[in-house]
Design a protein around this motif. Sequence first.
Motif, PDB file in Angstrom:
ATOM      1  N   ALA A 133      -6.086  -4.620   2.966  1.00  0.00           N
ATOM      2  CA  ALA A 133      -6.772  -3.311   2.600  1.00  0.00           C
ATOM      3  C   ALA A 133      -7.860  -3.754   1.895  1.00  0.00           C
ATOM      4  O   ALA A 133      -8.157  -5.129   1.056  1.00  0.00           O
ATOM      5  N   PRO A 134      -8.877  -2.886   1.868  1.00  0.00           N
ATOM      6  CA  PRO A 134     -10.267  -3.228   1.148  1.00  0.00           C
ATOM      7  C   PRO A 134     -10.004  -3.508  -0.381  1.00  0.00           C
ATOM      8  O   PRO A 134     -10.620  -4.537  -0.902  1.00  0.00           O
ATOM      9  N   ASN A 135      -9.209  -2.830  -0.934  1.00  0.00           N
ATOM     10  CA  ASN A 135      -9.022  -2.972  -2.482  1.00  0.00           C
ATOM     11  C   ASN A 135      -7.495  -3.263  -2.821  1.00  0.00           C
ATOM     12  O   ASN A 135      -6.618  -2.764  -1.934  1.00  0.00           O
ATOM     13  N   ARG A 150     -13.077   3.761  -1.488  1.00  0.00           N
ATOM     14  CA  ARG A 150     -14.143   4.619  -1.123  1.00  0.00           C
ATOM     15  C   ARG A 150     -13.524   5.826  -0.707  1.00  0.00           C
ATOM     16  O   ARG A 150     -14.161   7.103  -0.520  1.00  0.00           O
ATOM     17  N   ASP A 151     -12.060   6.034  -0.602  1.00  0.00           N
ATOM     18  CA  ASP A 151     -11.173   7.231  -0.164  1.00  0.00           C
ATOM     19  C   ASP A 151     -10.762   7.989  -1.655  1.00  0.00           C
ATOM     20  O   ASP A 151      -9.759   7.166  -2.249  1.00  0.00           O
ATOM     21  N   GLU A 152     -11.499   9.071  -1.834  1.00  0.00           N
ATOM     22  CA  GLU A 152     -10.977   9.508  -3.365  1.00  0.00           C
ATOM     23  C   GLU A 152      -9.759  10.002  -3.402  1.00  0.00           C
ATOM     24  O   GLU A 152      -9.064   9.743  -4.604  1.00  0.00           O
ATOM     25  N   ASP A 153      -9.209  10.517  -2.322  1.00  0.00           N
ATOM     26  CA  ASP A 153      -7.873  11.091  -2.197  1.00  0.00           C
ATOM     27  C   ASP A 153      -6.936   9.959  -2.552  1.00  0.00           C
ATOM     28  O   ASP A 153      -6.098  10.104  -3.279  1.00  0.00           O
ATOM     29  N   GLN A 154      -6.949   8.686  -1.713  1.00  0.00           N
ATOM     30  CA  GLN A 154      -6.330   7.548  -2.003  1.00  0.00           C
ATOM     31  C   GLN A 154      -6.392   7.263  -3.419  1.00  0.00           C
ATOM     32  O   GLN A 154      -5.575   7.045  -3.931  1.00  0.00           O
ATOM     33  N   CYS A 155      -7.511   7.404  -4.005  1.00  0.00           N
ATOM     34  CA  CYS A 155      -7.614   6.800  -5.533  1.00  0.00           C
ATOM     35  C   CYS A 155      -6.833   7.588  -6.277  1.00  0.00           C
ATOM     36  O   CYS A 155      -6.105   6.830  -7.203  1.00  0.00           O
ATOM     37  N   GLU A 156      -6.685   9.014  -5.939  1.00  0.00           N
ATOM     38  CA  GLU A 156      -5.797   9.805  -7.004  1.00  0.00           C
ATOM     39  C   GLU A 156      -4.526   9.307  -6.786  1.00  0.00           C
ATOM     40  O   GLU A 156      -3.747   9.439  -7.479  1.00  0.00           O
ATOM     41  N   ARG A 157      -3.933   9.233  -5.299  1.00  0.00           N
ATOM     42  CA  ARG A 157      -2.595   8.912  -5.297  1.00  0.00           C
ATOM     43  C   ARG A 157      -2.184   7.666  -5.936  1.00  0.00           C
ATOM     44  O   ARG A 157      -1.069   7.382  -6.523  1.00  0.00           O
ATOM     45  N   VAL A 158      -3.291   6.548  -5.717  1.00  0.00           N
ATOM     46  CA  VAL A 158      -2.977   5.281  -6.235  1.00  0.00           C
ATOM     47  C   VAL A 158      -2.732   5.535  -8.030  1.00  0.00           C
ATOM     48  O   VAL A 158      -1.807   4.915  -8.282  1.00  0.00           O
ATOM     49  N   GLU A 159      -3.284   6.313  -8.480  1.00  0.00           N
ATOM     50  CA  GLU A 159      -3.202   6.499  -9.932  1.00  0.00           C
ATOM     51  C   GLU A 159      -1.731   7.120 -10.155  1.00  0.00           C
ATOM     52  O   GLU A 159      -1.096   6.588 -11.145  1.00  0.00           O
ATOM     53  N   ALA A 160      -1.399   8.146  -9.144  1.00  0.00           N
ATOM     54  CA  ALA A 160      -0.074   8.678  -9.300  1.00  0.00           C
ATOM     55  C   ALA A 160       1.017   7.428  -9.066  1.00  0.00           C
ATOM     56  O   ALA A 160       2.099   7.353  -9.814  1.00  0.00           O
ATOM     57  N   VAL A 161       0.961   6.755  -8.088  1.00  0.00           N
ATOM     58  CA  VAL A 161       1.709   5.624  -7.882  1.00  0.00           C
ATOM     59  C   VAL A 161       1.945   4.377  -9.075  1.00  0.00           C
ATOM     60  O   VAL A 161       2.932   4.305  -9.474  1.00  0.00           O
ATOM     61  N   GLU A 202       6.135   5.218  -0.172  1.00  0.00           N
ATOM     62  CA  GLU A 202       6.265   6.236   1.013  1.00  0.00           C
ATOM     63  C   GLU A 202       5.955   7.671   0.488  1.00  0.00           C
ATOM     64  O   GLU A 202       5.242   8.136   1.417  1.00  0.00           O
ATOM     65  N   LYS A 203       6.437   8.005  -0.546  1.00  0.00           N
ATOM     66  CA  LYS A 203       5.963   9.452  -0.986  1.00  0.00           C
ATOM     67  C   LYS A 203       4.760   9.459  -1.171  1.00  0.00           C
ATOM     68  O   LYS A 203       3.931  10.772  -0.771  1.00  0.00           O
ATOM     69  N   TYR A 204       3.807   8.465  -1.597  1.00  0.00           N
ATOM     70  CA  TYR A 204       2.383   8.562  -1.619  1.00  0.00           C
ATOM     71  C   TYR A 204       1.450   8.056  -0.476  1.00  0.00           C
ATOM     72  O   TYR A 204       0.315   8.246  -0.348  1.00  0.00           O
ATOM     73  N   ASP A 205       2.302   7.595   0.388  1.00  0.00           N
ATOM     74  CA  ASP A 205       1.697   7.000   1.513  1.00  0.00           C
ATOM     75  C   ASP A 205       0.540   5.999   1.285  1.00  0.00           C
ATOM     76  O   ASP A 205      -0.359   5.952   1.656  1.00  0.00           O
ATOM     77  N   ILE A 206       0.939   4.953  -0.054  1.00  0.00           N
ATOM     78  CA  ILE A 206       0.126   4.104  -0.161  1.00  0.00           C
ATOM     79  C   ILE A 206       0.996   2.673  -0.126  1.00  0.00           C
ATOM     80  O   ILE A 206       2.083   2.506  -0.457  1.00  0.00           O
ATOM     81  N   PRO A 207       0.656   1.557   0.614  1.00  0.00           N
ATOM     82  CA  PRO A 207       1.265   0.448   1.139  1.00  0.00           C
ATOM     83  C   PRO A 207       1.286  -0.189  -0.405  1.00  0.00           C
ATOM     84  O   PRO A 207       0.413  -0.277  -1.246  1.00  0.00           O
ATOM     85  N   ILE A 208       2.440  -0.862  -0.678  1.00  0.00           N
ATOM     86  CA  ILE A 208       2.650  -1.699  -1.829  1.00  0.00           C
ATOM     87  C   ILE A 208       3.367  -2.956  -1.391  1.00  0.00           C
ATOM     88  O   ILE A 208       4.405  -3.090  -0.787  1.00  0.00           O
ATOM     89  N   ALA A 209       2.710  -3.975  -1.510  1.00  0.00           N
ATOM     90  CA  ALA A 209       3.346  -5.459  -1.402  1.00  0.00           C
ATOM     91  C   ALA A 209       3.977  -5.808  -2.607  1.00  0.00           C
ATOM     92  O   ALA A 209       3.571  -5.468  -3.969  1.00  0.00           O
TER      93      ALA A 209
END
Lengths: 469, 443
Positions: free
Chosen positions: A334-336, A387-398, A361-368
């Motif tokens: 991933a880019p970041n 660059r994807d604001e929505d992803q950034c928000e989900r990352v914070e929740a993750v 799975e819940k936030y659709d954010i891959p985690i290694a």
Amino acid sequence: MKENDPLISELANIVGSEHVITDPTSLSVYECDGATVFKALPDVVVFPTTPQEISAIVKLANKHNVPFVARGAGTGLSGGMLTVNGGIIIALNRMNRILEIDIANQQAVVEPGVVNLWLTQAVQDDGYYYAPDPSSQQACSIGGNIAENSGGPHTLKYGVTSNHVLGLEVVLTDGEIVEFGGAVEETPGYDIRGVMIGSEGTFGIVTKAVVRLLRKPEGYQTLLGVFETIDDASNVVSSIIAQGIIPAALEMMDHFVIKAVEEAFHWGFPLDAGAVLIVELDGIKAGMQGQAEQITEIFNENNCRETRYAKDEEDRQQIWKSRKSAFGSFGRLAPNYITQDGVVPRTQLPKVLRRIAEISEKYDIPIANVFHAGDGNIHPIVLFDERDEDQCERVEAVNMEILRACAEAGGTITGEHGIGVEKMDYMPLIFSPEDLAVMATVKDIFNPSGLCNPGKIFPTAESYAKLGL
Amino acid sequence: MSNSNQLHENLVQIVDEAGLLPEDQLSRYAIDDINPQAVVLPRSTHEIQEVLSYAADSALSVIPAGGGTKLGVGNPPDKVDLVLSTSRLDQVLEYEPGDLTVTVEAGIRLAALQAKLAEHGQYLPLDPPYADRCTIGGITATNASGPSRFRYGSARDRVLGMRVVQSSGTVIKSGGKVVKNVAGYDLNKLYLGSFGTLGVITEVSLKLQPLPEIERTILLTFNDVSETVNVASEISGSQLLPTSLNLFVNGVPLTDSPEPCLLIGLDGPSETVEWQIDAVKTVAQQNGAIGVELYEGQRQQELQGAMCAFPQVGAGTPTVVCRANLRMTDVSGFINTALEANESAPWRMRATGLMGSGVVYLVFSEFSNGDVPVEHTAEAIANLREAATNVGGNLIVESAPTALKRQIDVWGSVGRSFELMKSIKTKLDPIGLLNIGRFVGGI
Ligand SMILES: Cc1cc2nc3c(=O)[nH]c(=O)nc-3n(C[C@H](O)[C@H](O)[C@H](O)COP(=O)(O)OP(=O)(O)OC[C@H]3O[C@@H](n4cnc5c(N)ncnc54)[C@H](O)[C@@H]3O)c2cc1C
């Protein structure tokens, strides 16, 4: 701050103008550490070479009421060296001498800018090494290690930085130069050296350290096991400990990491494996084979698909390279990415890792996952695109859910990277307001003006709101 | 009603009769010949809070205690009002063997904890003096350790977290329960070795170790100290991994041998230990050892126990115990200086050096006229302290008769870090309730 600000010329008087940076392009190098999502531009960076110069800089900062922050190599992963309110960065790169190596007493005296690995390199011909080995050891400084109380793969058996530092020389926040501890194991009075270690650069600036050196072990046995599932590998971890074996290191990589590492470096890992474990034994050769066999048996009982043994030192280095190179391969995923850092009791590993998979799975954010399994110190690598604001928000929740899961399992929110700016908000997950009040009291003792590395560690009113507390 | 009756009555309301030591036993907790007005044994954190609050309101000082084994360490107090012992808080709170960690109440005795852990093949690798009586809280508050610190460290290396009642009554937590933790400041280090001056420790989480398959001790005897030291440095600089490496002069525990000797503790898988035994024997023979004895089983345990108990003070016999912290290479020089200086003194001085960690214990006993000559011993200690500080070390007087303590500072100087230490004490115990005046610089 303007370039003609009197502070700048006074700084130049102390260290020489060639050792002062003020132009914006050069300053931008110092706007973040390894946690690149957090940024703040300093007003000026200075490169002193002596405690006396640092003392003068600190006094000057106090006189002008300007914040100051120490910086080692900038490999920190919690934004510890960020000048959140602007101010002076005191960069320690030029204080990089090993001052004394005392083999007979198994100790060395170093300046803070010495790179971790240099020390081991300097003493290896004598048969010694410096035990704390963060994966960043080729770059990070011993001063930074002390500030973060860093660990590494071999922490499992040998402990963290705090277990290996005997004495410190520190420029306190008022500019006074004081020594704590020393060349002997204990000194009377409160263990201020111990409190200084892990204070994330908020109690003053370490200008010298007396550290322990360890005798290199007679031998190593390094095993690599390939497993079908993370669960199997986690069970191996608890079984090894339960059988009374404490390996020197016990590291895990999950299928994401295996794949990334394999594609980048071609170590020959099966792409469909669920997890890889690296187990290292060290010490006296006699009896080691027996333990290696015990471990192999535990591997087999847990559906191990394949076991590799390092045949020689070169082989062993290869195995460790595959582990340490993991960070270099995430760019492919991933880019970041954010390297999370939490600790859970070892027996909780399977449960917490399953929980992390659910969160992913819940936030659709891959985690290694690549981590110090023997210590229960997990490093979920949260992959995203900034660059994807929505992803950034989900990352914070993750992030929040992962750390909550660690806290709820009886663990902690950071095992080695520190709180810095990254985790201030999560401190209430593990500390009560009363606990934090004592920390604040201690901070006031060391840093009454608050000018030394402000804006770190302590949660704000907003933090409590964020956590719903 | 007399004051002492009033005090008794007030305390009974907090801790019940069972929580107060009977008056005729108060002398067991005497500190420098001063009997406490009362010894309180609370059963809960809540009771501790109540006692502290009562003490604060009544301007009484409080001296936190565990098993009382190291209560005498420190400068003589001006007054001893309440001794607050955690010895009835003695439960194991959380123990999951697979985690290799345990959380206990502070008053649990080390021996009792070891017995519980042994059921699961584990132990806490700390072997301080008074092992049968000392509590985990006491070990933590004094950062205690013994010979095996060479391999396994001191309490400082084992404590993961604790719960502390501050003098204000607020309960706080430092650290946590997992083996790695860098969240916030490492306040464990503040309370470790703070000798009860900053709070009452009620709970401690610790990092454990699997019990070794076998344990052996080797006793090497030599003609002189320097040979003994050479072998010790040869071993500590080798790839051998002894658990302890102790030099003894003028008296080895359990044996009558007057020659200097080296006691080497080994533990681990039998194959590893056997190999080390051979290696030690070879080094010893090549370096002039006149005696090599291997101990195992019951006898080994006794010897190891006696080695840990070396700095203990026997009841009723005047003894002075000093502890020097030095660099490893300064140990033999220091011991030689001490031997020479005390050769014709009217007492017997025995010494042990923990070669791997630079700790030296000097034990003065058998004073010729039966009592400690204050001026003479004070002078001897001052000289020894100077010898230690001259090489960058320090010397603490761990045990001495009160009259002698009044002539010296048991801790010695702490230099420029004192100002910070003083602020730590004033900020964390602002009402000046806990163990006042006995720690470094009169803290
Ligand atoms: C790829 C990678 C792998 C990593 N692996 C590990 C690992 O295995 N284990 C681990 O623990 N960490 C790891 N880290 C994190 C990081 O390397 C450590 O936190 C390291 O100790 C930081 O050192 P530094 O010199 O880069 O410090 P910096 O990032 O420059 O500073 C870190 C903090 O220390 C303070 N500081 C620096 N020098 C001083 C000083 N002389 N006096 C007072 N304060 C000072 C700064 O103000 C700041 O708060 C890793 C990082 C990366 C990028």
